[in-house]
Design an enzyme around this catalytic site. Sequence first.
Site, PDB file in Angstrom:
ATOM      1  N   GLU A 117     -26.607  13.116 -27.780  1.00 17.26           N
ATOM      2  CA  GLU A 117     -27.079  14.192 -26.733  1.00 17.26           C
ATOM      3  C   GLU A 117     -28.379  13.861 -26.322  1.00 17.26           C
ATOM      4  O   GLU A 117     -28.735  13.857 -25.112  1.00 17.26           O
ATOM      5  CB  GLU A 117     -26.952  15.816 -27.071  1.00 17.26           C
ATOM      6  CG  GLU A 117     -25.539  16.003 -27.223  1.00 17.26           C
ATOM      7  CD  GLU A 117     -24.635  16.096 -26.261  1.00 17.26           C
ATOM      8  OE1 GLU A 117     -25.050  15.826 -25.111  1.00 17.26           O
ATOM      9  OE2 GLU A 117     -23.322  16.515 -26.480  1.00 17.26           O
ATOM     10  N   ASP A 257     -14.059   9.401 -26.037  1.00 10.20           N
ATOM     11  CA  ASP A 257     -14.035   9.208 -24.466  1.00 10.20           C
ATOM     12  C   ASP A 257     -15.101   8.292 -24.039  1.00 10.20           C
ATOM     13  O   ASP A 257     -14.616   7.111 -23.565  1.00 10.20           O
ATOM     14  CB  ASP A 257     -14.107  10.386 -23.805  1.00 10.20           C
ATOM     15  CG  ASP A 257     -15.112  11.379 -24.295  1.00 10.20           C
ATOM     16  OD1 ASP A 257     -15.916  11.147 -25.270  1.00 10.20           O
ATOM     17  OD2 ASP A 257     -15.589  12.391 -23.547  1.00 10.20           O
ATOM     18  N   GLU A 350     -10.047  23.740 -22.270  1.00 10.16           N
ATOM     19  CA  GLU A 350     -10.584  22.608 -23.199  1.00 10.16           C
ATOM     20  C   GLU A 350      -9.421  22.069 -23.764  1.00 10.16           C
ATOM     21  O   GLU A 350      -9.319  20.602 -23.985  1.00 10.16           O
ATOM     22  CB  GLU A 350     -11.365  23.321 -24.412  1.00 10.16           C
ATOM     23  CG  GLU A 350     -12.861  23.558 -24.049  1.00 10.16           C
ATOM     24  CD  GLU A 350     -13.809  22.204 -23.674  1.00 10.16           C
ATOM     25  OE1 GLU A 350     -14.590  21.941 -24.518  1.00 10.16           O
ATOM     26  OE2 GLU A 350     -13.565  21.879 -22.442  1.00 10.16           O
ATOM     27  N   GLU A 371     -15.680  16.414 -15.760  1.00  9.44           N
ATOM     28  CA  GLU A 371     -15.155  15.199 -15.749  1.00  9.44           C
ATOM     29  C   GLU A 371     -14.063  14.962 -14.607  1.00  9.44           C
ATOM     30  O   GLU A 371     -13.708  14.172 -13.999  1.00  9.44           O
ATOM     31  CB  GLU A 371     -14.142  15.061 -17.253  1.00  9.44           C
ATOM     32  CG  GLU A 371     -15.513  14.725 -18.328  1.00  9.44           C
ATOM     33  CD  GLU A 371     -16.221  15.974 -18.866  1.00  9.44           C
ATOM     34  OE1 GLU A 371     -17.280  15.334 -19.384  1.00  9.44           O
ATOM     35  OE2 GLU A 371     -15.909  16.838 -18.465  1.00  9.44           O
TER      36      GLU A 371
END
Length: 639
Positions: A117, A257, A350, A371
């Site tokens: 992050e 991902d 989610e 996304e």
Amino acid sequence: MKHWSPLLFSILILSDIFICRNLADSVTREEAKQLRDEVREMFYHAFHGYMEHAFPLDELKPLSCEGEDTLGGYALTLIDSLDMLALLGDRERFTESVEWIGKNLRFDINKTVSVFETTIRILGGLLSAHLIASDYSTGMKIPSYDDELLHLSEDLARRLLPAFDTPTGIPFGSVNLLHGVDENESKVTSTAGGGTLTLEFGVLSRLTNNPIYEQVTKNAVRGLWARRSKINLVGAHIDVFTGEWTQKDAGIGTSIDSFYEYLLKAFLLFGDEECLFIFQEAYEAAMRYLYTDPWYVEVNMNSAALVWPLFNSLQAFWPGLQVLAGDIDPAIRTHAAFFSVWKRYGFTPEGFNLATLSVQHGQKSYPLRPELIESTYWLYKATRDPRYLDAGRDMVASLQYGARCTCGYCHISDVELHKQEDHMESFFLAETVKYLWLLFDLAAGPDNLVENGPYKYLFSTEGHLLPATPQISLVHEHCSYFGAYCISNHSRQKSYTSDISMDSHETNSTRLCRGPVSSSFVLDSSSQKSTSVSGLIKGVCPGLTHGQKFGISYVASPTDNDASSNESETAVVQNHPVVVVTSPAPQYQKEVQNDSDTNDKEPREAGSRESPTSKSIEGLAVDQTFERRTADTKLHTPL
């Protein structure tokens, strides 16, 4: 197939119910302008709410109008928003923000932070803003700026380096910015966490003339790929010391991902052929074992046995990645399926169970994720199909009526009840509204840095703008190519090492043949001609002049007397396409291994066919340089 038939039946039902063209009136050019302005107002509603009620804390609590520190306590949302301010042409706020950060931000703090992050949000945000603020050609040059953000970026990256000191080269998930890795730090990290660092660290290496940052992140990618299964799938979590997979579910969503994303983008931005090679094999395996048209499932990485028939919201980036790879047709079908879930609930939960056709228990929230919007933008850019503008309009309506609150935009804790939660992630400003704004600006007649700027831009996984300047994208070319950036030998430092050979490029039945390859992302088709460059001596790296740094070659021609003697030294710049040569391979079908790991799925942790088409995205797609055929391929670069 008997294990798959119930799932296939459910998928067919869902496809019949939801996958259809939006029959609403298409968005006109004038409406696109209005929607672009509405999204701009959405950004400032959230940005002003943060600056007034939360700054300099990390993130905003938009219901209570308070702030909270969620990452490291260093104005996270402001840093994540910098390049969006530049994209909107807000010179005043961009300048004020860069100057404040340069004067006040420090990383010598006793905080343990996520390596992943911190890299994608803080390091990426600082580097993107630096590249904009230091360059006149962006139109946002700050006269008083003196590389403060670049110095902060390097200081931060140095503090993250101890995380990479592992036997596998795969980094720890967290590191203390003052003391390094804690002795009790978990040795388990996610595949995405260890494999989504190459762009930010690679750019930093090029800007600082220090290769160590790129080397450690590239070692991490090699460490993960070396431990893939025999069918070229990777799991979700791995022990960074032993290299053993602790969760063997393979998928394209949670925890994996962006590993796929950065493989392709490292090639597009840096021309890294090894990353293209790995992406080619990883993508082939994903499409063979994870793709059940139009959805993607999770399987055991060793046996390909189905373990999780679930659409999770992080999968929604995949159609956008397929656009960059030139594989448009499956991207269109998958986006339609994913958007059908948004239409059903107003947001994407989610988790959506493909067997029960309902929201997965415990995964009902929508934390303002970008996304699906990102993929909508890329598909509109590829096809100019108005259905994607219609989808964008629906997304704006959902956010405005379901997520907007007093000081910003709220998480949706339950997509079925549209219940709001008092939190706003920084990526809402960095990505969600950015891709919406770019979508409608593109339809209205683009007037922004990405579409009309001096360079081609690539988006990081956090949506930060990374330009394909010669200094960034030509580092590995011969230094006689337009005086391209070279790393001098004396600046090289001893790299962090792993147990993966730096020279190993051979896996399974493929091999990488090296050659002078350039990405079509860097050079337009109109510029793919051989260009004679005189005045440079082969083998000598003179460094970059101002003109060369920004893509203009200022080279003195030799005198007539010197022409004949220097003829053999004249450099020729040639763009060489990558050609994939196929070898005979079995029919395209699932290969199920009789493996002892078929049923050894670890407990899940809470989250985080056909050839590609020839369609391209204004030089961004790699259809001319990348063509997937079969699992057994050889990548050659003609001389």
